[in-house]
Design a protein around this motif. Sequence first.
Motif, PDB file in Angstrom:
ATOM      1  N   TYR A 119      39.545  16.356  20.696  1.00 25.16           N
ATOM      2  CA  TYR A 119      39.546  15.579  21.948  1.00 25.16           C
ATOM      3  C   TYR A 119      40.952  15.046  22.250  1.00 25.16           C
ATOM      4  O   TYR A 119      41.430  15.093  23.392  1.00 25.16           O
ATOM      5  N   TYR A 127      48.728  11.494  17.718  1.00 18.41           N
ATOM      6  CA  TYR A 127      48.804  10.759  18.984  1.00 18.41           C
ATOM      7  C   TYR A 127      50.240  10.820  19.509  1.00 18.41           C
ATOM      8  O   TYR A 127      50.487  11.236  20.644  1.00 18.41           O
ATOM      9  N   ASP A 179      38.762   9.246  36.327  1.00 14.02           N
ATOM     10  CA  ASP A 179      38.514   8.865  34.930  1.00 14.02           C
ATOM     11  C   ASP A 179      37.177   9.480  34.497  1.00 14.02           C
ATOM     12  O   ASP A 179      36.238   9.584  35.297  1.00 14.02           O
ATOM     13  N   LYS A 222      51.803  13.058  22.778  1.00 17.57           N
ATOM     14  CA  LYS A 222      52.506  12.376  23.864  1.00 17.57           C
ATOM     15  C   LYS A 222      53.925  12.930  24.014  1.00 17.57           C
ATOM     16  O   LYS A 222      54.393  13.158  25.129  1.00 17.57           O
ATOM     17  N   ASP A 268      37.342  14.774  34.557  1.00 14.73           N
ATOM     18  CA  ASP A 268      37.941  14.909  33.235  1.00 14.73           C
ATOM     19  C   ASP A 268      39.231  15.705  33.374  1.00 14.73           C
ATOM     20  O   ASP A 268      39.208  16.832  33.900  1.00 14.73           O
ATOM     21  N   SER A 277      35.328   0.938  30.021  1.00 19.18           N
ATOM     22  CA  SER A 277      36.013   1.315  31.270  1.00 19.18           C
ATOM     23  C   SER A 277      35.059   1.214  32.458  1.00 19.18           C
ATOM     24  O   SER A 277      35.474   0.934  33.582  1.00 19.18           O
ATOM     25  N   ARG A 312      36.323   5.910  27.491  1.00 18.05           N
ATOM     26  CA  ARG A 312      36.567   4.659  26.757  1.00 18.05           C
ATOM     27  C   ARG A 312      35.445   3.675  27.047  1.00 18.05           C
ATOM     28  O   ARG A 312      35.192   3.328  28.214  1.00 18.05           O
ATOM     29  N   VAL A 324      45.225   0.081  31.489  1.00 20.30           N
ATOM     30  CA  VAL A 324      46.473   0.197  32.243  1.00 20.30           C
ATOM     31  C   VAL A 324      46.188   0.744  33.635  1.00 20.30           C
ATOM     32  O   VAL A 324      46.648   0.194  34.647  1.00 20.30           O
TER      33      VAL A 324
HETATM   34  N1  LIG Z   1      47.665  -0.170  25.957  1.00 23.02           N
HETATM   35  C1  LIG Z   1      48.752  -0.003  25.244  1.00 23.02           C
HETATM   36  O1  LIG Z   1      49.148  -0.884  24.465  1.00 23.02           O
HETATM   37  C2  LIG Z   1      49.561   1.271  25.390  1.00 23.02           C
HETATM   38  C3  LIG Z   1      50.777   1.357  24.718  1.00 23.02           C
HETATM   39  C4  LIG Z   1      51.551   2.504  24.858  1.00 23.02           C
HETATM   40  C5  LIG Z   1      51.120   3.538  25.653  1.00 23.02           C
HETATM   41  N2  LIG Z   1      49.919   3.443  26.294  1.00 23.02           N
HETATM   42  C6  LIG Z   1      49.501   4.579  27.111  1.00 23.02           C
HETATM   43  O2  LIG Z   1      49.049   4.088  28.346  1.00 23.02           O
HETATM   44  C7  LIG Z   1      47.986   4.909  28.832  1.00 23.02           C
HETATM   45  C8  LIG Z   1      46.788   4.046  29.160  1.00 23.02           C
HETATM   46  O3  LIG Z   1      46.329   3.410  27.979  1.00 23.02           O
HETATM   47  P1  LIG Z   1      45.222   2.287  28.041  1.00 23.02           P
HETATM   48  O4  LIG Z   1      45.619   1.220  27.119  1.00 23.02           O
HETATM   49  O5  LIG Z   1      44.921   1.969  29.445  1.00 23.02           O
HETATM   50  O6  LIG Z   1      43.988   3.053  27.401  1.00 23.02           O
HETATM   51  P2  LIG Z   1      42.463   3.010  27.899  1.00 23.02           P
HETATM   52  O7  LIG Z   1      41.684   3.696  26.843  1.00 23.02           O
HETATM   53  O8  LIG Z   1      42.060   1.645  28.285  1.00 23.02           O
HETATM   54  O9  LIG Z   1      42.520   3.900  29.221  1.00 23.02           O
HETATM   55  C9  LIG Z   1      42.567   5.288  29.192  1.00 23.02           C
HETATM   56  C10 LIG Z   1      41.543   5.791  30.196  1.00 23.02           C
HETATM   57  O10 LIG Z   1      41.582   7.220  30.183  1.00 23.02           O
HETATM   58  C11 LIG Z   1      40.249   7.687  30.274  1.00 23.02           C
HETATM   59  N3  LIG Z   1      40.216   9.036  29.699  1.00 23.02           N
HETATM   60  C12 LIG Z   1      40.291   9.387  28.397  1.00 23.02           C
HETATM   61  N4  LIG Z   1      40.191  10.719  28.279  1.00 23.02           N
HETATM   62  C13 LIG Z   1      40.077  11.210  29.547  1.00 23.02           C
HETATM   63  C14 LIG Z   1      39.933  12.514  30.064  1.00 23.02           C
HETATM   64  N5  LIG Z   1      39.893  13.584  29.262  1.00 23.02           N
HETATM   65  N6  LIG Z   1      39.818  12.666  31.398  1.00 23.02           N
HETATM   66  C15 LIG Z   1      39.838  11.584  32.227  1.00 23.02           C
HETATM   67  N7  LIG Z   1      39.959  10.323  31.792  1.00 23.02           N
HETATM   68  C16 LIG Z   1      40.104  10.141  30.440  1.00 23.02           C
HETATM   69  C17 LIG Z   1      39.413   6.695  29.494  1.00 23.02           C
HETATM   70  O11 LIG Z   1      38.076   6.698  29.880  1.00 23.02           O
HETATM   71  C18 LIG Z   1      40.102   5.377  29.846  1.00 23.02           C
HETATM   72  O12 LIG Z   1      39.471   4.756  30.941  1.00 23.02           O
HETATM   73  C19 LIG Z   1      47.721   5.944  27.758  1.00 23.02           C
HETATM   74  O13 LIG Z   1      48.390   7.128  28.086  1.00 23.02           O
HETATM   75  C20 LIG Z   1      48.322   5.339  26.524  1.00 23.02           C
HETATM   76  O14 LIG Z   1      48.752   6.333  25.635  1.00 23.02           O
HETATM   77  C21 LIG Z   1      49.136   2.328  26.177  1.00 23.02           C
END
Ligand SMILES: NC(=O)c1ccc[n+]([C@@H]2O[C@H](COP(=O)([O-])OP(=O)(O)OC[C@H]3O[C@@H](n4cnc5c(N)ncnc54)[C@H](O)[C@@H]3O)[C@@H](O)[C@H]2O)c1
Length: 354
Positions: free
Chosen positions: A93, A172, A33, A176, A58, A40, A37, A12
């Motif tokens: 985590y 989770y 970031d 949130k 972080d 990424s 993940r 996202v």
């Molecule tokens: N993709 C979906 O379907 C979906 C649905 C509902 C909500 N969301 C929310 O959208 C947001 C993005 O989700 P996404 O699908 O892109 O997930 P993703 O895992 O692709 O992206 C999350 C990013 O956050 C980074 N990250 C994780 N922990 C971290 C930390 N401690 N410090 C810095 N960076 C950190 C990861 O490296 C990753 O690049 C999240 O908050 C998720 O809960 C996503």
Amino acid sequence: MNILVTGGAGFVGSNICIYLKEYYSNAHIIAFDNLHRRGSELNLKRLKEKDITFIHGDIRNPTDFLQIPPCDWVIECSAEPSVLAGFHSSPYYLVQSNLTGAINCLDWAKENKSSFIFLSTSRVYPYSIINSLPYLETETRFTPEYEKINIPGFSEKGISEEFPLKGPRTLYGATKLSAEIVALEYAEMYDIPVVINRCGIIAGPWQMGKVDQGVVTLWLANHISGKPIEYIGFGGQGKQVRDLLDIEDLCRLIVWQMGNISSINKEVFNVGGGVKRSFSLNELTSLSHQITGRVVPIRYNPDTRPGDVKYYITDTSKIESISAWKPEISLIQTLNKIACWLFDNSERLKGIVL
Ligand SMILES: NC(=O)c1ccc[n+]([C@@H]2O[C@H](COP(=O)([O-])OP(=O)(O)OC[C@H]3O[C@@H](n4cnc5c(N)ncnc54)[C@H](O)[C@@H]3O)[C@@H](O)[C@H]2O)c1
């Protein structure tokens, strides 16, 4: 304008960074970031090509924020996004990132007087309530027996913001929801504008789909690479239902929210693709077959995973009633976009998605 996107190398976050750069060409966009993940890191090249600054850091560590210049906006997309996190592993985590980390982001926004957009989740709504509703089983999906259901926020349009919040929702969902509550208090106490988007499944290219997150990519990827898929839970027939929002539709909404922040301050929105973009796993298999021309073995596992939901479709009436925004990209268009991305990037996605 300076814009900070936390989780900016994720699915996202990276797509939002690139969309915003195209929309606000003079903006300085920072993707922050920790590359937790897997996959990424592949987004770093895309960010660099668009002149987006990447900062490795972080959100759990307040000192890591010292590297970031003041920003007008924080778009909080960093998280451990797996609904299974903490079930058979330590919750440390998850809690540290999704709750403590989100509070660190809010605190940084408060110090910098930044407006704050939070990516939350439909998983704040308790699975215990959703799964206890009566459903009919059609050939391919579960369909709620609407006439027997009398719960606020539940209708033929899906689940709205009025749906009850009392009951278990996974850690989770709990982290949130907790972060949402703290964010709204920050808005109230420190006068920073805050908007919360509770998203259902978001899908599109550059999502590093895996078994516990990113089901649409996983399905198409397994069809392309010939790996089996598995219907897990609720009898193992793949009849559980979700809706899908294309990442571009989400980015378009974020731009609208940025332009209208004063009128939507402290609002919470359910954001998703709605009934027209809903599918069951069973139907997703047929669509994946149509798109890729391939058939893969299916495993049938009747045991439901902890915290899983039988049904979730987003009712987007609230956001649609105050804006001209509505999802525009169809389910099939999104699936085609993902399949093309998988084919075009098959070499570099090997071992990560394929
Ligand atoms: N993709 C979906 O379907 C979906 C649905 C509902 C909500 N969301 C929310 O959208 C947001 C993005 O989700 P996404 O699908 O892109 O997930 P993703 O895992 O692709 O992206 C999350 C990013 O956050 C980074 N990250 C994780 N922990 C971290 C930390 N401690 N410090 C810095 N960076 C950190 C990861 O490296 C990753 O690049 C999240 O908050 C998720 O809960 C996503």
